[in-house]
Enzyme design. Structure first.
Site, short mmCIF file in Angstrom:
data_model
loop_
_atom_site.label_atom_id
_atom_site.label_comp_id
_atom_site.label_asym_id
_atom_site.label_seq_id
_atom_site.Cartn_x
_atom_site.Cartn_y
_atom_site.Cartn_z
N THR A 8 19.29 6.05 -8.31
CA THR A 8 18.05 6.49 -8.94
C THR A 8 18.09 7.98 -9.20
O THR A 8 18.82 8.72 -8.53
CB THR A 8 16.82 6.14 -8.06
N ASN A 10 14.85 9.16 -9.69
CA ASN A 10 13.43 9.36 -9.41
C ASN A 10 13.27 10.15 -8.11
O ASN A 10 13.63 9.67 -7.03
CB ASN A 10 12.77 7.97 -9.32
N ASP A 70 14.87 -2.65 -8.34
CA ASP A 70 14.29 -2.97 -9.65
C ASP A 70 12.92 -3.57 -9.40
O ASP A 70 12.74 -4.35 -8.47
CB ASP A 70 15.18 -3.97 -10.40
N SER A 71 11.95 -3.14 -10.21
CA SER A 71 10.56 -3.56 -9.99
C SER A 71 9.92 -4.02 -11.29
O SER A 71 10.40 -3.71 -12.38
CB SER A 71 9.72 -2.39 -9.45
N PHE A 151 0.61 4.95 -11.23
CA PHE A 151 1.28 4.96 -12.53
C PHE A 151 1.34 3.52 -13.06
O PHE A 151 0.88 2.58 -12.41
CB PHE A 151 2.70 5.54 -12.40
N ASP A 154 -1.09 0.24 -12.60
CA ASP A 154 -2.05 0.43 -11.50
C ASP A 154 -3.52 0.39 -11.94
O ASP A 154 -4.35 -0.19 -11.23
CB ASP A 154 -1.79 1.75 -10.76
N LYS A 173 -1.47 3.41 -0.97
CA LYS A 173 -0.66 2.50 -1.79
C LYS A 173 0.73 2.34 -1.18
O LYS A 173 1.26 1.22 -1.10
CB LYS A 173 -0.54 3.04 -3.23
N ARG A 179 7.15 -2.04 -3.16
CA ARG A 179 8.32 -1.19 -2.89
C ARG A 179 8.47 -0.93 -1.40
O ARG A 179 9.56 -1.02 -0.83
CB ARG A 179 8.15 0.15 -3.62
#
Ligand code: IMP
Length: 193
Positions: A8, A10, A70-71, A151, A154, A173, A179
């Site tokens: 990632t 991120n 992966d989501s 994000f 949501d 959250k 996750r």
């Protein structure tokens, strides 16, 4: 110290994973350590396939074990769409709002609004079978937007308690998310090295 590469770029995911993996004795590498690696094409049909593609590509390139996640959002009445295509539901180079508007449009008049977020993490250890760790967050697609946090989907995802996911503070959250659940399963599996 055993090295583990995470597929990632991120920054939030990197910080979260480093915080959990370092105490277990792992030296964490990321895609930033391998700038020469070309963008990985995620063309799988399932979360597992996409997570595997990313973890295996990075592991083969870096020569160390790797993990990738992966989501997406599965909507029951839409046969699991947007699913693995969640990021590009409304097309290439779209905004989160474009995706939300299309989803609300496709759900107009639909009574069964059940949906769930899914995250699958693939642990790719060289010389071993890949392992998968999956977490879900169940809820419903609302009919309007609410909340400004988070994000993606949501603002239109309603939890069983009636709140939209975008109304939750980040910590709240992160305690219940798909996750976080997948990550806890991975951490439970990994032994201190
Ligand atoms: P990724 O695999 O983590 O990059 O997620 C793919 C896409 O799924 C994102 O671009 C979002 O559209 C959606 N998604 C994943 N997780 C969430 C979440 O926690 N909230 C809202 N949308 C999410």
């Amino acid at each position: 110290m055993k090295q583990l590469a995470i597929a990632t770029q991120n920054k939030h995911k990197i910080i979260e994973l480093e915080r959990m993996l370092k105490p277990l004795g792992y030296d964490v590498l990321t895609l930033y350590d391998f700038p020469e690696l070309k963008p990985i094409v995620e063309d799988g049909d399932t979360y597992e396939q996409n997570a595997l593609i990313k973890a295996r590509t990075l592991s083969d390139h870096a020569g160390v074990d790797a993990i990738a996640d992966d989501s997406g959002l599965d909507v029951f009445a839409l046969d699991g769409a947007p699913g693995v295509h969640s990021a590009r539901y409304a097309g290439e180079d779209v905004t989160y709002d474009d995706n939300n508007r299309l989803l609300l449009q496709n759900m107009t008049g639909v009574a069964d609004r059940r949906a769930r977020f899914v995250t699958t993490i693939c642990l790719y250890q060289r010389g071993a079978e890949p392992r998968y760790f999956t977490g879900h967050l169940d809820g419903e697609i609302a009919t309007r937007y609410k909340g400004t946090n988070g994000f993606g989907f949501d603002p239109i995802f309603r939890l069983p308690d009636g709140r939209h996911l975008a109304e939750l503070a980040m910590d709240e959250k992160n305690a219940i998310s798909h996750r976080a659940k997948a990550l806890r399963k991975l951490i439970d599996y990994l032994h201190p090295v």
